[in-house]
Design a protein around this motif. Structure first.
Motif, PDB file in Angstrom:
ATOM      1  N   ALA A 229       0.827  -1.207   0.000  1.00 23.95           N
ATOM      2  CA  ALA A 229       0.000   0.000   0.000  1.00 23.95           C
ATOM      3  C   ALA A 229       0.862   1.257   0.000  1.00 23.95           C
ATOM      4  O   ALA A 229       0.606   2.205  -0.763  1.00 23.95           O
ATOM      5  CB  ALA A 229      -0.938  -0.010   1.207  1.00 23.95           C
ATOM      6  N   GLU A 230       1.888   1.293   0.843  1.00 23.70           N
ATOM      7  CA  GLU A 230       2.755   2.470   0.902  1.00 23.70           C
ATOM      8  C   GLU A 230       3.496   2.667  -0.422  1.00 23.70           C
ATOM      9  O   GLU A 230       3.647   3.797  -0.895  1.00 23.70           O
ATOM     10  CB  GLU A 230       3.752   2.314   2.049  1.00 23.70           C
ATOM     11  N   ALA A 231       3.943   1.575  -1.046  1.00 25.82           N
ATOM     12  CA  ALA A 231       4.625   1.696  -2.337  1.00 25.82           C
ATOM     13  C   ALA A 231       3.696   2.260  -3.397  1.00 25.82           C
ATOM     14  O   ALA A 231       4.087   3.126  -4.190  1.00 25.82           O
ATOM     15  CB  ALA A 231       5.155   0.328  -2.770  1.00 25.82           C
ATOM     16  N   LEU A 232       2.454   1.804  -3.430  1.00 24.76           N
ATOM     17  CA  LEU A 232       1.499   2.310  -4.420  1.00 24.76           C
ATOM     18  C   LEU A 232       1.197   3.781  -4.175  1.00 24.76           C
ATOM     19  O   LEU A 232       1.065   4.579  -5.117  1.00 24.76           O
ATOM     20  CB  LEU A 232       0.211   1.485  -4.386  1.00 24.76           C
ATOM     21  N   ASN A 233       1.094   4.172  -2.898  1.00 26.29           N
ATOM     22  CA  ASN A 233       0.878   5.588  -2.586  1.00 26.29           C
ATOM     23  C   ASN A 233       2.049   6.448  -3.075  1.00 26.29           C
ATOM     24  O   ASN A 233       1.841   7.544  -3.620  1.00 26.29           O
ATOM     25  CB  ASN A 233       0.691   5.758  -1.079  1.00 26.29           C
ATOM     26  N   ARG A 234       3.264   5.946  -2.894  1.00 23.72           N
ATOM     27  CA  ARG A 234       4.435   6.707  -3.346  1.00 23.72           C
ATOM     28  C   ARG A 234       4.456   6.840  -4.866  1.00 23.72           C
ATOM     29  O   ARG A 234       4.762   7.909  -5.409  1.00 23.72           O
ATOM     30  CB  ARG A 234       5.723   6.035  -2.861  1.00 23.72           C
ATOM     31  N   LEU A 235       4.141   5.759  -5.571  1.00 21.45           N
ATOM     32  CA  LEU A 235       4.130   5.809  -7.033  1.00 21.45           C
ATOM     33  C   LEU A 235       3.068   6.786  -7.520  1.00 21.45           C
ATOM     34  O   LEU A 235       3.304   7.559  -8.464  1.00 21.45           O
ATOM     35  CB  LEU A 235       3.876   4.410  -7.599  1.00 21.45           C
ATOM     36  N   ALA A 236       1.901   6.773  -6.890  1.00 21.22           N
ATOM     37  CA  ALA A 236       0.852   7.722  -7.267  1.00 21.22           C
ATOM     38  C   ALA A 236       1.302   9.149  -6.986  1.00 21.22           C
ATOM     39  O   ALA A 236       1.020  10.074  -7.760  1.00 21.22           O
ATOM     40  CB  ALA A 236      -0.434   7.409  -6.517  1.00 21.22           C
ATOM     41  N   GLY A 237       2.022   9.347  -5.871  1.00 22.79           N
ATOM     42  CA  GLY A 237       2.526  10.675  -5.533  1.00 22.79           C
ATOM     43  C   GLY A 237       3.561  11.186  -6.518  1.00 22.79           C
ATOM     44  O   GLY A 237       3.743  12.404  -6.667  1.00 22.79           O
ATOM     45  N   LEU A 238       4.217  10.256  -7.211  1.00 20.30           N
ATOM     46  CA  LEU A 238       5.204  10.638  -8.221  1.00 20.30           C
ATOM     47  C   LEU A 238       4.575  10.890  -9.587  1.00 20.30           C
ATOM     48  O   LEU A 238       5.278  11.191 -10.551  1.00 20.30           O
ATOM     49  CB  LEU A 238       6.261   9.533  -8.344  1.00 20.30           C
ATOM     50  N   GLY A 239       3.258  10.757  -9.661  1.00 24.82           N
ATOM     51  CA  GLY A 239       2.564  11.096 -10.902  1.00 24.82           C
ATOM     52  C   GLY A 239       2.075   9.924 -11.730  1.00 24.82           C
ATOM     53  O   GLY A 239       1.457  10.124 -12.783  1.00 24.82           O
ATOM     54  N   ASP A 240       2.334   8.704 -11.285  1.00 25.43           N
ATOM     55  CA  ASP A 240       1.854   7.539 -12.026  1.00 25.43           C
ATOM     56  C   ASP A 240       0.353   7.347 -11.833  1.00 25.43           C
ATOM     57  O   ASP A 240      -0.193   7.661 -10.763  1.00 25.43           O
ATOM     58  CB  ASP A 240       2.567   6.264 -11.558  1.00 25.43           C
ATOM     59  N   THR A 241      -0.306   6.824 -12.851  1.00 29.00           N
ATOM     60  CA  THR A 241      -1.665   6.304 -12.686  1.00 29.00           C
ATOM     61  C   THR A 241      -1.525   4.919 -12.064  1.00 29.00           C
ATOM     62  O   THR A 241      -0.919   4.021 -12.667  1.00 29.00           O
ATOM     63  CB  THR A 241      -2.394   6.202 -14.037  1.00 29.00           C
ATOM     64  N   VAL A 242      -2.046   4.738 -10.875  1.00 30.12           N
ATOM     65  CA  VAL A 242      -1.857   3.492 -10.132  1.00 30.12           C
ATOM     66  C   VAL A 242      -3.218   2.866  -9.870  1.00 30.12           C
ATOM     67  O   VAL A 242      -4.150   3.541  -9.421  1.00 30.12           O
ATOM     68  CB  VAL A 242      -1.112   3.736  -8.796  1.00 30.12           C
ATOM     69  N   VAL A 243      -3.314   1.560 -10.155  1.00 27.71           N
ATOM     70  CA  VAL A 243      -4.576   0.841 -10.013  1.00 27.71           C
ATOM     71  C   VAL A 243      -4.332  -0.422  -9.201  1.00 27.71           C
ATOM     72  O   VAL A 243      -3.455  -1.223  -9.543  1.00 27.71           O
ATOM     73  CB  VAL A 243      -5.162   0.464 -11.387  1.00 27.71           C
ATOM     74  N   PHE A 244      -5.102  -0.589  -8.141  1.00 25.90           N
ATOM     75  CA  PHE A 244      -5.051  -1.810  -7.344  1.00 25.90           C
ATOM     76  C   PHE A 244      -6.292  -2.631  -7.659  1.00 25.90           C
ATOM     77  O   PHE A 244      -7.419  -2.188  -7.430  1.00 25.90           O
ATOM     78  CB  PHE A 244      -4.991  -1.488  -5.852  1.00 25.90           C
ATOM     79  N   VAL A 245      -6.083  -3.838  -8.210  1.00 24.39           N
ATOM     80  CA  VAL A 245      -7.184  -4.729  -8.557  1.00 24.39           C
ATOM     81  C   VAL A 245      -7.386  -5.702  -7.402  1.00 24.39           C
ATOM     82  O   VAL A 245      -6.480  -6.478  -7.070  1.00 24.39           O
ATOM     83  CB  VAL A 245      -6.909  -5.491  -9.862  1.00 24.39           C
ATOM     84  N   THR A 246      -8.538  -5.671  -6.788  1.00 17.06           N
ATOM     85  CA  THR A 246      -8.777  -6.469  -5.593  1.00 17.06           C
ATOM     86  C   THR A 246      -9.002  -7.940  -5.947  1.00 17.06           C
ATOM     87  O   THR A 246      -9.245  -8.304  -7.100  1.00 17.06           O
ATOM     88  CB  THR A 246      -9.978  -5.943  -4.798  1.00 17.06           C
ATOM     89  N   HIS A 247      -8.928  -8.769  -4.917  1.00 18.18           N
ATOM     90  CA  HIS A 247      -9.135 -10.216  -5.035  1.00 18.18           C
ATOM     91  C   HIS A 247     -10.443 -10.570  -4.332  1.00 18.18           C
ATOM     92  O   HIS A 247     -10.949  -9.807  -3.504  1.00 18.18           O
ATOM     93  CB  HIS A 247      -7.955 -10.946  -4.388  1.00 18.18           C
ATOM     94  N   THR A 248     -10.978 -11.744  -4.650  1.00 20.35           N
ATOM     95  CA  THR A 248     -12.230 -12.157  -4.009  1.00 20.35           C
ATOM     96  C   THR A 248     -12.052 -12.484  -2.537  1.00 20.35           C
ATOM     97  O   THR A 248     -13.023 -12.500  -1.783  1.00 20.35           O
ATOM     98  CB  THR A 248     -12.818 -13.384  -4.725  1.00 20.35           C
ATOM     99  N   ASN A 249     -10.806 -12.745  -2.112  1.00 21.52           N
ATOM    100  CA  ASN A 249     -10.536 -13.022  -0.700  1.00 21.52           C
ATOM    101  C   ASN A 249     -10.304 -11.692   0.024  1.00 21.52           C
ATOM    102  O   ASN A 249      -9.264 -11.061  -0.167  1.00 21.52           O
ATOM    103  CB  ASN A 249      -9.315 -13.931  -0.557  1.00 21.52           C
TER     104      ASN A 249
END
Length: 398
Positions: A229-249
């Motif tokens: 989660a923290e890595a994805l937040n950092r990438l988004a903060g750097l300007g990337d379009t970031v998408v987290f695809v959830t799982h059924t679990n």
């Protein structure tokens, strides 16, 4: 007048979405031989998702078991499922079975192999021979693979290294078939689909290439989820379009989703066809999934695998990066993977998209199935491809 010989019956044990993805092409190939009747048995492990995924390939289960709702240790659930499968597979669809086919390393795969042993029905293992080298990582998948290898009589190795692993463990070479990975067949088939896309997915496909992320393995629960989660937040903060695809679990993805910044887009679990469209458009993928390592390789997408080791070294050879469960390491490896894109020739390390035909022909020959009205299996692609040994490996790779 001689009575015509009857076709053979093979049960395909499907418990999860990955098994549906990788066994669906095999089911279709078995049908095309017109020598073998495939019987799809859904175990209830992912009671909604597995049948939905099969439906994308135009397939329906022949037999479905009710989900096991008892909360108990993995070994207890595996034993219960093996017993239920042994009962269900005595004469599925009113016919005696000639082979039970399992795929991968799931609870359902182990249970199916155990049921085959109890019923004295031969077991075939698709995606045999994958090894991380550490019995505890990933757990229980690595243990499951090794257990199935001791129960199976036919081993369908997806890569050269998998073939070598089985030989090193003493599996007779005439029982190993080097096929390529049937998951690549599924990717090939999905290219011709026009999947229904929700508004969010359609919007992503028309915008900048996103960084996709997924997470589902149980040995990633805990610190892994916070780090992702923290890595994805950092990438988004750097300007990337970031998408987290959830799982059924929910245990796999809710702890990640709860920590994500508003800039990170969260998508519900996508169908196979829709996800393939997203993956082909992605700038990079961050995952702990085995199947995604293969799919990213064949689509030449940069990949970061949040694990200490992988049972798919071919993905690393193709340019994927391993990352420790640390935000800084994940971000750094994502940038590195995008700077050093996948090697084009390495995309064939997992096969040529016709693995299922090799599996189907080997099964038909093993069962001595009658050669009446052989269907349009891709034999033109297989005439120079022996079913075992290094020559096949070189053809698939080169």
């Amino acid at each position: 007048m001689a009575r015509p010989r009857q076709p053979r019956h093979v049960a395909l044990v499907v418990g999860t979405r990955p098994e549906a993805i990788k066994l669906a092409p095999v089911c279709l190939a078995l049908r095309r031989t017109r020598r073998v009747v495939p019987i799809i048995v859904c175990t209830g492990q992912q009671a909604d998702l597995a049948p939905r995924t099969l439906a994308e390939f135009g397939l329906l289960p022949t037999l479905s078991l009710a989900p096991d709702l008892l909360h108990s240790p993995t070994f207890a659930r595996t034993s219960r499922l093996a017993g239920r499968l042994a009962t269900a597979l005595r004469r599925p669809a009113g016919k005696p079975l000639d082979l039970i086919l399992v795929q991968g390393d799931t609870l359902s795969a182990v249970a199916g192999a155990m049921a085959g042993r109890w019923l004295e029905v031969p077991v075939g293992h698709v995606e045999a021979g994958l090894r991380s080298g550490d019995p505890s990582d990933p757990w229980p998948e690595e243990q499951n693979r090794r257990a199935i290898a001791k129960l199976a009589v036919l081993h369908f190795a997806p890569t050269v290294q998998a073939w070598r692993n089985l030989v090193a463990e003493g599996i007779p070479q005439d029982r190993i078939t080097l096929t390529g990975n049937t998951g690549i067949d599924a990717v090939r088939l999905a290219r011709s689909w026009t999947p229904m896309l929700d508004t969010a997915t359609a919007g992503l496909l028309s915008g900048p290439a996103p960084v996709l992320a997924t997470a589902h393995r149980r040995n990633g629960f805990g610190r892994f989820q916070g780090a992702l989660a923290e890595a994805l937040n950092r990438l988004a903060g750097l300007g990337d379009t970031v998408v987290f695809v959830t799982h059924t679990n929910p245990r796999a993805t809710d702890p990640v989703a709860a920590r994500l910044a508003p800039a990170v887009q969260i998508l519900p679990p996508a169908g196979f066809g829709a996800f393939q469209r997203l993956l082909a458009h992605a700038a990079a993928v961050i995952t702990d999934s085995g199947g995604l390592q293969e799919e990213a390789t064949v689509l030449s997408r940069p990949a970061v695998v949040i694990r200490a080791r992988t049972e798919r070294p071919e993905a690393i050879a193709a340019g994927a990066r391993l990352a420790a469960p640390d935000p800084g390491a994940i971000v750094a490896q994502t940038h590195a993977a995008r700077t050093d894109p996948p090697r084009p020739r390495a995309r064939w390390l997992f096969g040529d998209g016709y693995a299922a035909d090799r599996v189907a022909l080997r099964i038909a020959d093993f069962l001595n199935a009658p050669r009446t009205a052989v269907g349009p299996v891709a034999t033109d692609r297989l005439t120079a491809a022996p079913l075992t040994g290094g020559a096949m490996a070189r053809q698939v790779i080169e």
